[in-house]
Motif scaffolding. Structure first.
Motif, PDB file in Angstrom:
ATOM      1  N   LYS A   1       4.353   5.576  -5.453  1.00  0.00           N
ATOM      2  CA  LYS A   1       4.520   5.545  -6.909  1.00  0.00           C
ATOM      3  C   LYS A   1       3.521   6.453  -7.627  1.00  0.00           C
ATOM      4  O   LYS A   1       3.720   6.784  -8.784  1.00  0.00           O
ATOM      5  CB  LYS A   1       4.416   4.117  -7.433  1.00  0.00           C
ATOM      6  CG  LYS A   1       5.666   3.311  -7.151  1.00  0.00           C
ATOM      7  CD  LYS A   1       5.628   1.975  -7.841  1.00  0.00           C
ATOM      8  CE  LYS A   1       6.939   1.238  -7.644  1.00  0.00           C
ATOM      9  NZ  LYS A   1       6.960  -0.026  -8.353  1.00  0.00           N
ATOM     10  N   LYS A   2       2.452   6.856  -6.936  1.00  0.00           N
ATOM     11  CA  LYS A   2       1.522   7.816  -7.528  1.00  0.00           C
ATOM     12  C   LYS A   2       2.178   9.183  -7.695  1.00  0.00           C
ATOM     13  O   LYS A   2       1.868   9.912  -8.630  1.00  0.00           O
ATOM     14  CB  LYS A   2       0.275   7.970  -6.645  1.00  0.00           C
ATOM     15  CG  LYS A   2      -0.685   6.837  -6.709  1.00  0.00           C
ATOM     16  CD  LYS A   2      -1.889   7.150  -5.827  1.00  0.00           C
ATOM     17  CE  LYS A   2      -2.853   5.982  -5.807  1.00  0.00           C
ATOM     18  NZ  LYS A   2      -4.010   6.259  -4.929  1.00  0.00           N
ATOM     19  N   PHE A   3       3.054   9.531  -6.752  1.00  0.00           N
ATOM     20  CA  PHE A   3       3.631  10.865  -6.750  1.00  0.00           C
ATOM     21  C   PHE A   3       5.097  10.899  -7.190  1.00  0.00           C
ATOM     22  O   PHE A   3       5.564  11.907  -7.696  1.00  0.00           O
ATOM     23  CB  PHE A   3       3.525  11.474  -5.341  1.00  0.00           C
ATOM     24  CG  PHE A   3       2.110  11.577  -4.865  1.00  0.00           C
ATOM     25  CD1 PHE A   3       1.269  12.564  -5.367  1.00  0.00           C
ATOM     26  CD2 PHE A   3       1.612  10.683  -3.941  1.00  0.00           C
ATOM     27  CE1 PHE A   3      -0.042  12.660  -4.933  1.00  0.00           C
ATOM     28  CE2 PHE A   3       0.303  10.778  -3.500  1.00  0.00           C
ATOM     29  CZ  PHE A   3      -0.525  11.769  -3.999  1.00  0.00           C
ATOM     30  N   TRP A   4       5.827   9.808  -6.958  1.00  0.00           N
ATOM     31  CA  TRP A   4       7.264   9.788  -7.225  1.00  0.00           C
ATOM     32  C   TRP A   4       7.606   8.671  -8.197  1.00  0.00           C
ATOM     33  O   TRP A   4       6.929   7.638  -8.261  1.00  0.00           O
ATOM     34  CB  TRP A   4       8.056   9.568  -5.951  1.00  0.00           C
ATOM     35  CG  TRP A   4       7.982  10.707  -4.981  1.00  0.00           C
ATOM     36  CD1 TRP A   4       7.595  11.977  -5.228  1.00  0.00           C
ATOM     37  CD2 TRP A   4       8.326  10.650  -3.604  1.00  0.00           C
ATOM     38  NE1 TRP A   4       7.678  12.726  -4.091  1.00  0.00           N
ATOM     39  CE2 TRP A   4       8.129  11.941  -3.068  1.00  0.00           C
ATOM     40  CE3 TRP A   4       8.784   9.657  -2.766  1.00  0.00           C
ATOM     41  CZ2 TRP A   4       8.392  12.242  -1.748  1.00  0.00           C
ATOM     42  CZ3 TRP A   4       9.041   9.959  -1.451  1.00  0.00           C
ATOM     43  CH2 TRP A   4       8.838  11.245  -0.941  1.00  0.00           C
ATOM     44  N   SER A   5       8.707   8.863  -8.891  1.00  0.00           N
ATOM     45  CA  SER A   5       9.220   7.791  -9.749  1.00  0.00           C
ATOM     46  C   SER A   5      10.039   6.825  -8.886  1.00  0.00           C
ATOM     47  O   SER A   5      10.328   7.092  -7.725  1.00  0.00           O
ATOM     48  CB  SER A   5      10.096   8.385 -10.850  1.00  0.00           C
ATOM     49  OG  SER A   5      11.279   8.915 -10.297  1.00  0.00           O
TER      50      SER A   5
ATOM     51  N   LYS B   1       2.552   1.612  -3.443  1.00  0.00           N
ATOM     52  CA  LYS B   1       1.599   2.080  -4.451  1.00  0.00           C
ATOM     53  C   LYS B   1       1.314   3.578  -4.274  1.00  0.00           C
ATOM     54  O   LYS B   1       1.255   4.325  -5.260  1.00  0.00           O
ATOM     55  CB  LYS B   1       0.305   1.276  -4.343  1.00  0.00           C
ATOM     56  CG  LYS B   1      -0.716   1.599  -5.395  1.00  0.00           C
ATOM     57  CD  LYS B   1      -1.945   0.718  -5.221  1.00  0.00           C
ATOM     58  CE  LYS B   1      -3.010   1.101  -6.238  1.00  0.00           C
ATOM     59  NZ  LYS B   1      -4.235   0.326  -6.061  1.00  0.00           N
ATOM     60  N   PHE B   2       1.174   4.019  -3.025  1.00  0.00           N
ATOM     61  CA  PHE B   2       0.939   5.433  -2.744  1.00  0.00           C
ATOM     62  C   PHE B   2       2.123   6.291  -3.188  1.00  0.00           C
ATOM     63  O   PHE B   2       1.948   7.344  -3.808  1.00  0.00           O
ATOM     64  CB  PHE B   2       0.668   5.626  -1.249  1.00  0.00           C
ATOM     65  CG  PHE B   2       0.515   7.062  -0.841  1.00  0.00           C
ATOM     66  CD1 PHE B   2      -0.653   7.746  -1.097  1.00  0.00           C
ATOM     67  CD2 PHE B   2       1.554   7.729  -0.205  1.00  0.00           C
ATOM     68  CE1 PHE B   2      -0.799   9.071  -0.732  1.00  0.00           C
ATOM     69  CE2 PHE B   2       1.421   9.057   0.162  1.00  0.00           C
ATOM     70  CZ  PHE B   2       0.247   9.731  -0.098  1.00  0.00           C
TER      71      PHE B   2
ATOM     72  N   LYS C   1       0.827  -1.208   0.000  1.00  0.00           N
ATOM     73  CA  LYS C   1       0.000   0.000   0.000  1.00  0.00           C
ATOM     74  C   LYS C   1       0.861   1.257   0.000  1.00  0.00           C
ATOM     75  O   LYS C   1       0.580   2.204  -0.727  1.00  0.00           O
ATOM     76  CB  LYS C   1      -0.922   0.012   1.223  1.00  0.00           C
ATOM     77  CG  LYS C   1      -2.030  -1.005   1.172  1.00  0.00           C
ATOM     78  CD  LYS C   1      -2.902  -0.896   2.398  1.00  0.00           C
ATOM     79  CE  LYS C   1      -4.000  -1.944   2.369  1.00  0.00           C
ATOM     80  NZ  LYS C   1      -4.845  -1.871   3.578  1.00  0.00           N
TER      81      LYS C   1
END
Length: 144
Positions: A99-103, A96-97, A93
């Motif tokens: 990876k929404k904002f950062w590479s 995934k969170f 979790k």
């Protein structure tokens, strides 16, 4: 007047927190922290600086009676790289969170920043001076 009370309270709070820290929390059960060097010759205390300069081990430096650099060193976490990696990669979790904002590269840099900060804390602090029995002369004595 209230600003002075706040400053005094803050200083007292910092002193209480520092004095409550455990300076020997990273030592094993059979290890002892060196707190003082006392040299005796013919049952008389020796305070000659030429002899004291020859000591192999010196106790941790204290500031106002508190081994501040030792406490800073103890704030560093052992095995921080595996701790930070497992916090991110073992938690789907959170990964995934992030990876929404950062590479992926930014996530790796975040872990590296945490590791580098931990190493900086170790360099700023002072490792505990552990009594080593093999550096004593056979005729010397160790008292606790």
């Amino acid at each position: 007047m209230t600003v002075q009370h706040v400053k005094i309270t803050l200083i007292l709070l910092i002193l209480v927190v520092l004095s409550s820290c455990n300076a020997v929390k990273r030592l094993e059960a059979d290890e002892h922290l060196l707190t003082e060097n006392t040299i005796y010759q013919n049952d008389e205390k020796v305070s000659d600086p030429r002899i004291r300069n020859q000591l192999y081990q010196n106790p941790n430096v204290k500031l106002l009676g508190v081994p501040l650099r030792l406490h800073i060193y103890n704030m560093a976490r052992p095995n921080i790289d595996s701790i930070l990696t497992s916090r991110i990669y073992d938690n789907p979790k959170k990964l995934k969170f992030l990876k929404k904002f950062w590479s992926e590269k930014q996530i790796i840099k975040r872990i590296d920043a945490g590791i580098n900060f931990n190493e900086w804390i170790k360099r700023t602090g002072q490792a505990p001076t552990i009594i080593k029995s093999n550096v004593f002369h056979p005729a010397s004595r160790v008292t606790s």
